[in-house]
Design an enzyme around this catalytic site. Structure first.
Site, PDB file in Angstrom:
ATOM      1  N   ASP B  14       0.863  -1.188   0.000  1.00 14.75           N
ATOM      2  CA  ASP B  14       0.000   0.000   0.000  1.00 14.75           C
ATOM      3  C   ASP B  14       0.899   1.237   0.000  1.00 14.75           C
ATOM      4  O   ASP B  14       1.680   1.433   0.934  1.00 14.75           O
ATOM      5  CB  ASP B  14      -0.881  -0.046   1.260  1.00 14.75           C
ATOM      6  CG  ASP B  14      -2.001   0.969   1.205  1.00 14.75           C
ATOM      7  OD1 ASP B  14      -2.119   1.671   0.180  1.00 14.75           O
ATOM      8  OD2 ASP B  14      -2.746   1.072   2.195  1.00 14.75           O
ATOM      9  N   ASP B 109      -3.098   2.527  -5.750  1.00 15.83           N
ATOM     10  CA  ASP B 109      -1.972   2.535  -4.814  1.00 15.83           C
ATOM     11  C   ASP B 109      -1.941   1.303  -3.914  1.00 15.83           C
ATOM     12  O   ASP B 109      -1.291   1.308  -2.892  1.00 15.83           O
ATOM     13  CB  ASP B 109      -2.008   3.816  -3.966  1.00 15.83           C
ATOM     14  CG  ASP B 109      -3.334   3.988  -3.238  1.00 15.83           C
ATOM     15  OD1 ASP B 109      -4.241   3.163  -3.454  1.00 15.83           O
ATOM     16  OD2 ASP B 109      -3.462   4.941  -2.459  1.00 15.83           O
ATOM     17  N   GLU B 110      -2.655   0.260  -4.294  1.00 19.06           N
ATOM     18  CA  GLU B 110      -2.793  -0.873  -3.384  1.00 19.06           C
ATOM     19  C   GLU B 110      -2.916  -2.170  -4.179  1.00 19.06           C
ATOM     20  O   GLU B 110      -3.645  -2.226  -5.167  1.00 19.06           O
ATOM     21  CB  GLU B 110      -4.065  -0.634  -2.558  1.00 19.06           C
ATOM     22  CG  GLU B 110      -4.247  -1.590  -1.425  1.00 19.06           C
ATOM     23  CD  GLU B 110      -5.616  -1.398  -0.744  1.00 19.06           C
ATOM     24  OE1 GLU B 110      -6.272  -0.374  -0.983  1.00 19.06           O
ATOM     25  OE2 GLU B 110      -6.013  -2.310  -0.015  1.00 19.06           O
TER      26      GLU B 110
END
Lengths: 379, 400
Positions: B14, B109-110
């Protein structure tokens, strides 16, 4: 009607007028040519009601008259005649025509010529615009591809044609891109003109113009419903689209943040390669523009595309870059279309930002401007 | 550790304060300053990302920008280029794919990575995680927090534990113990409403939830009791779905407590389903080009009707327009009472929106939906619905 003409002349005339034959129509006569013999000429006409084309060829007219004959059959027959001259003779039944060439004889059944809609509008002495056929043809090619190919917004399926002062300006826009081209005239326009010509008609006109070398004259009917373009032996007529074209001044960006000058062929080749991969991902082609690190270096444009299932592709092309770096995505087909019609060695790509209209123009002339909206990737 | 027993290694990665970090990459002079990325402070914009310097003042993402600026008046509010976000996100995913073919991208973003087996090549899941951390910093200039565990649930929680710049490994057998001290709301799957209800019954931590008597849990959570207990113990068998078997479609359906008939009674629930579907698409960064409507009549005959759009969309407004047209057509064919309605969007791809020359409706819709999503994120569900599609009282419905 009894008329004799050169086989080659007739073949060409049938080919040119044939572009206006209706492919399928509820009116059978629109699938026919109208043949008129008078005053040492044979005129071949066809129309699909949107456009009409007439070609006139020299002929020996023994008996003037008019007939209509099935376009496809006559065209194929004449194409396959080997004798240098062809005679067309109305039989006792006025709807049947004997086509005789050398030892070949054929009977063709026609339709009453009175059913044929007159393709040529009644023209008064309207002021004519004189245009060079090859310049007009080039200008059409640079504009017509940007018109909408469907009729969901009829105006956008047309090419705006304006004449004023001593300039003709043509524009087409399908809602995502716009092409704008100016064409200088040899003489001042007597009466300014602003009309919208169907793009399909412009494409056909472009082809018809290929065979013409002498200047053509362009007139609009007094009720502004039709345009007539006449050359030495050809008349081209099209209906016009009624309505107001979008305001072009609103569309052309007035400034840029990044301006890239790049070799057209290199950008076009890179776009072609990217389009292979972009096909399965909505034709998205990404451009990454990087200015030079120092004054001595060249900047760079990276053209890339990827498809989840196929793979990806990247091309680096040297370029002169003014302004900041920029990443933007365009429909690869749109990029390909415009780069294919520009003639100059280098093009300038003027960008404001990834969500704003970009401008592509030749660097060596200011007669052509193409505006192209980007694609936004991701949410 | 015993490899026979624990052959699954999942890494959750993350990126820390991603949008704010990208803003600093774009404007290096902002490094070390409180940076907020999000909507305008004068309007009703919300913070979509805050740098850790700003978070020190109590600023959180999804907080109204005006409130954030009251907490941290000297914060710098800025925007980031979506092209840059997309590019960094893809390079981030590229680094992850170097270590395993099984990477499930959750958002920009993960992502989850199944490192089972990869450790033989790269030397241990923890080593892979630290390599990812090093490369993300060196190649992208970004900071990533990682959680390493035997399943995705625990990996996800572990990545949160040492944020920012965290790397937490939960060894096999330590799952329940690691989760025990955490508040019940820290498990994905336990929303704010369920968490409040659990606290009300004295179950504040995951340890307490895991150890709660069967009878109490049955009372609090009903049918969900067993599921909640598994979550609290850190048990999770869901696989990591790689690109190949990624979801082919996204959709929602609803069974009515009482049959409904006619467009007037069906379009409000249909709108809600389209809203949920649009939000799910946007959350996953996907767009679909085919909209499919499903109807089950009260005699259990089920029909589906579908429509292809001119370009892929993630806008619920467009999905609804298509679904409503399909509904209207289907009801025209057969107007019997309906017991179930569903909408599904397929033909999924990364959204690619061709902007228009003469109107910016598509872009305005995009901006509107981004704002709606932020509001929804704050409130745990869609909050803005056109008046004519407002859902009737919820207790009339049984969700499936």
């Amino acid at each position: 009607m009894r008329v004799t003409c050169n086989q080659d002349d007739l073949h060409k005339a049938l080919g040119t007028a044939g572009r206006a034959v209706a492919a399928k129509s509820t009116m059978p006569v629109l699938g026919n040519y109208l043949l008129e013999a008078a005053d040492a000429h044979l005129t071949v006409s066809a129309t699909n009601l949107e456009i009409g084309i007439s070609c006139t060829i020299p002929a020996t007219v023994d008996k003037p008259g008019r007939v209509t004959l099935q376009a496809r059959v006559l065209n194929e027959l004449v194409a396959n005649l080997s004798a240098p001259t062809v005679e067309l003779r109305q039989e006792q039944n006025p709807l049947t025509v004997l086509v005789e060439a050398g030892h070949s004889r054929a009977h063709l059944r026609g339709i009453d010529p009175d059913e044929f809609p007159r393709p040529t509008a009644t023209l008064s002495d309207e002021p004519a615009l004189r245009l060079d056929p090859s310049a007009l043809r080039d200008a059409i090619a640079q504009v017509v591809f940007a018109a909408a190919s469907d009729d969901s917004r009829p105006i956008l399926a047309g090419v705006q044609f304006e004449a004023r002062d001593s300039i003709v300006q043509m524009a087409a826009a399908d809602g995502f891109r716009m092409s704008l081209r100016t064409l200088p005239l040899d003489e001042e326009v007597r009466q300014p003109l602003s009309i919208i010509i169907p793009a399909r008609a412009m494409s056909e006109l472009q082809r018809v113009l290929a065979d013409i070398t002498e200047p053509v004259e362009l007139r609009v009917t007094p009720n502004a419903s039709q345009i007539v373009i006449t050359g030495p032996a050809v008349a081209f007529i099209s209906r016009l689209i009624d309505g107001a074209f979008p305001d072009l001044k609103q569309v052309v960006p007035r400034q840029w943040n990044t301006r890239t000058v790049i070799l057209r062929e290199q950008l076009l080749d890179a776009t072609r390669r990217a389009t292979i991969f972009a096909r399965s991902s909505n034709d998205v082609v990404k451009l990454e523009i990087c200015p030079a690190d120092s004054g001595l270096d060249m900047g760079r444009v990276t053209i890339s595309a990827n498809a989840a299932d196929t793979g990806d592709n990247r091309d680096d092309v040297d370029a002169q870059v003014e302004g900041g770096e920029m990443q933007i995505a365009f429909n690869g087909r749109f990029l390909h279309d415009v780069l294919s019609v520009i003639r100059s060695t280098s093009v300038a790509l003027e960008l404001q930002g990834p969500n704003s209209a970009g401008v592509i123009r030749p660097v060596d002339s200011d007669d052509f401007t193409h505006v192209i909206m980007p694609m936004v990737i991701g949410s | 550790m015993n490899e026979q027993q624990h052959n699954r290694w999942i890494i959750h990665a993350d990126l820390d304060a991603f949008f704010a970090a990208v803003a600093v990459l774009e404007r290096p002079e902002l490094a070390g300053l409180p940076v907020l990325v999000g909507g305008s402070p004068t309007g009703r914009g919300v913070v979509s990302s805050a740098s850790y310097e700003a978070r020190a003042f109590g600023v959180r993402s999804a907080m109204p920008m005006a409130q954030a600026l009251r907490l941290c008046p000297h914060a710098i509010v800025t925007g980031v280029s979506s092209a840059r976000i997309r590019d960094l996100s893809q390079r981030f995913q590229g680094i992850l794919r170097d270590y395993s073919p099984l990477v499930e991208v959750v958002s920009v973003d993960e992502a989850y990575l199944d490192a089972s087996g990869s450790e033989r090549l790269f030397g241990g899941a923890e080593h892979i995680a630290s390599e990812i951390k090093r490369r993300v910093r060196a190649e992208l200039g970004l900071v990533v927090s990682l959680g390493v565990a035997t399943n995705r649930l625990v990996a996800k929680i572990a990545s949160e534990l040492d944020k920012p710049d965290g790397l937490r490994v939960v060894l096999p057998g330590q799952e329940a113990a690691t989760l025990a001290p955490l508040p019940v709301g820290s498990v994905p799957g336990i929303g704010p409403k369920t968490a409040a209800r659990l606290r009300h019954y004295g179950l504040a931590t995951l340890g307490e939830l895991a150890a709660a008597p069967e009878s109490l849990l049955a009372l609090v959570a009903g049918e969900d009791a067993a599921h909640l207990r598994r979550l609290a113990r850190g048990e999770d068998e869901r696989p990591i779905r790689g690109e190949r078997d990624a979801r082919k479609s996204i959709g929602h359906e609803r069974t009515f407590a009482r049959d409904r008939r006619g467009l007037a009674e069906l379009e409000a629930p249909l709108f809600a389903l389209c809203q949920e579907t649009g939000m799910a698409l946007r959350r996953k960064g996907l767009a679909g080009q085919t909209v499919c409507l499903k109807l089950r009549y009260n005699d259990f005959t089920t029909i589906t009707r579908q429509l292809a759009l001119s370009q892929p969309t993630d806008a619920h407004q467009q999905i609804f327009a298509a679904a409503r047209a399909l509904l209207s057509g289907a009801l025209h064919e057969r107007a019997a009472p309906v017991r179930l309605i569903g909408v599904r969007v397929s033909n999924l791809a990364q959204p690619a929106l061709q902007l228009g020359l003469f109107d910016d409706r598509l872009q305005r819709t995009r901006r509107l939906n981004a704002a709606l999503d932020q509001l929804a994120e704050r409130s745990g569900g869609p909050v803005v619905t056109p008046a004519r599609y407002v859902r009737p009282a919820k207790n009339l419905e049984v969700d499936q």
